[in-house]
Motif scaffolding. Structure first.
Motif, short mmCIF file in Angstrom:
data_model
loop_
_atom_site.label_atom_id
_atom_site.label_comp_id
_atom_site.label_asym_id
_atom_site.label_seq_id
_atom_site.Cartn_x
_atom_site.Cartn_y
_atom_site.Cartn_z
N LEU A 33 21.75 -93.66 -44.04
CA LEU A 33 21.82 -92.43 -43.25
C LEU A 33 22.50 -91.33 -44.06
N THR A 34 21.82 -90.18 -44.14
CA THR A 34 22.40 -88.97 -44.72
C THR A 34 22.43 -87.92 -43.63
N ILE A 35 23.60 -87.33 -43.37
CA ILE A 35 23.73 -86.48 -42.20
C ILE A 35 24.70 -85.32 -42.46
N GLY A 36 24.29 -84.11 -42.03
CA GLY A 36 25.09 -82.90 -42.20
C GLY A 36 24.65 -82.13 -43.45
N PRO A 37 25.11 -80.89 -43.63
CA PRO A 37 25.95 -80.13 -42.69
C PRO A 37 25.13 -79.55 -41.55
N PHE A 38 25.82 -79.20 -40.45
CA PHE A 38 25.17 -78.62 -39.29
C PHE A 38 25.75 -77.23 -39.02
N CYS A 39 25.78 -76.78 -37.79
CA CYS A 39 26.23 -75.44 -37.46
C CYS A 39 27.65 -75.19 -37.97
N SER A 40 27.81 -74.15 -38.76
CA SER A 40 29.10 -73.88 -39.40
C SER A 40 30.17 -73.41 -38.42
N GLU A 41 29.77 -73.10 -37.18
CA GLU A 41 30.75 -72.67 -36.18
C GLU A 41 31.42 -73.84 -35.47
N LEU A 42 30.92 -75.04 -35.69
CA LEU A 42 31.49 -76.22 -35.03
C LEU A 42 32.85 -76.56 -35.62
N ASP A 43 33.81 -76.90 -34.75
CA ASP A 43 35.14 -77.31 -35.19
C ASP A 43 35.23 -78.80 -35.43
N ALA A 44 34.23 -79.55 -34.97
CA ALA A 44 34.22 -81.00 -35.15
C ALA A 44 32.81 -81.46 -35.46
N PHE A 45 32.70 -82.54 -36.20
CA PHE A 45 31.40 -83.08 -36.53
C PHE A 45 30.78 -83.66 -35.26
N PRO A 46 29.48 -83.41 -35.00
CA PRO A 46 28.86 -83.98 -33.80
C PRO A 46 29.02 -85.49 -33.74
N ALA A 47 29.42 -85.99 -32.58
CA ALA A 47 29.64 -87.42 -32.42
C ALA A 47 28.34 -88.18 -32.60
N PHE A 48 28.37 -89.21 -33.41
CA PHE A 48 27.17 -90.03 -33.59
C PHE A 48 27.52 -91.49 -33.36
#
Length: 207
Positions: free
Chosen positions: A71-86
């Motif tokens: 699994l390769t994941i990220g980066p996502f929305c730069s406004e997020l303060d936390a990495f989306p829970a997976f």
């Protein structure tokens, strides 16, 4: 990425590798509940993505990705303060995770990956320390940490020694940590000097 594409994915029950990269308008992850043969998944550089869903989200009742190994994941929305829970995927063997400026910690779900052998952590610009829970990754064989510009600390000596299968560490683009991991340093070097292969910046050490 519209409903047509999501519907199309549902027909690919034999698909083994899926890459979703650079989709600037992607806001949600297409359903993966039919992709039961998937062994490699990459979801990267999707600037509007703020959450995960279906087989990857942490609140899923069950994981459909029962054969997923990489699994390769990220980066996502730069406004997020936390990495989306997976969701923790028990059989996962390789994880590459990319962060961004605002993140000050790593996703705690990483520690719940008992089969993980290869871990790469990149671009977590706000992280100062790799947490102690790294010691829970009993199967870990190699660790790569890159481009974390204020990172200074690895887990304790005791935690690093508990990773009995860890043979290799690579640290690149982390100026503060690289300086503290110099052989003549008594700060972070004692935590890694027992490892078989060590790469600090451009310097390779083989014990």
């Amino acid at each position: 990425m519209g409903s047509e594409f999501s519907a199309f994915l549902q027909t690919l029950e034999s698909l083994q590798k899926l890459t979703i990269w650079g989709c600037d308008n992607l806001e949600t992850i297409p359903s993966s509940d039919k992709l039961t043969s998937l062994r490699s998944l990459e979801i990267s550089h999707c600037g509007k993505l703020t959450c995960l869903r279906d087989g990857l989200e942490a609140s899923s009742q069950s994981c459909s990705l029962t054969r997923l190994k990489k699994l390769t994941i990220g980066p996502f929305c730069s406004e997020l303060d936390a990495f989306p829970a997976f969701q923790a995927i028990p059989q996962l063997e390789s994880l590459s995770i990319w962060g961004w400026d605002k993140l000050k910690s790593l996703p705690e779900q990483i520690q719940h990956l008992p089969s993980l052998r290869h871990l790469e952590i990149d671009f977590f610009y706000g992280v100062e320390a790799i947490p102690e829970w790294l010691e829970n990754l009993a199967s870990l064989e190699d660790l790569t940490v890159g481009y974390c510009k204020i990172l200074m600390y690895l887990p304790s000596v005791e935690a690093m020694r508990r990773l009995t299968k860890l043979k290799e560490i690579r640290i690149r683009g982390c100026p503060l940590l690289e300086d503290r991991c110099r052989e003549e340093s008594d700060e972070e070097w004692p935590k890694i000097r027992h490892l078989r292969f060590i790469t600090i910046g451009d310097k390779k050490i083989e014990n």
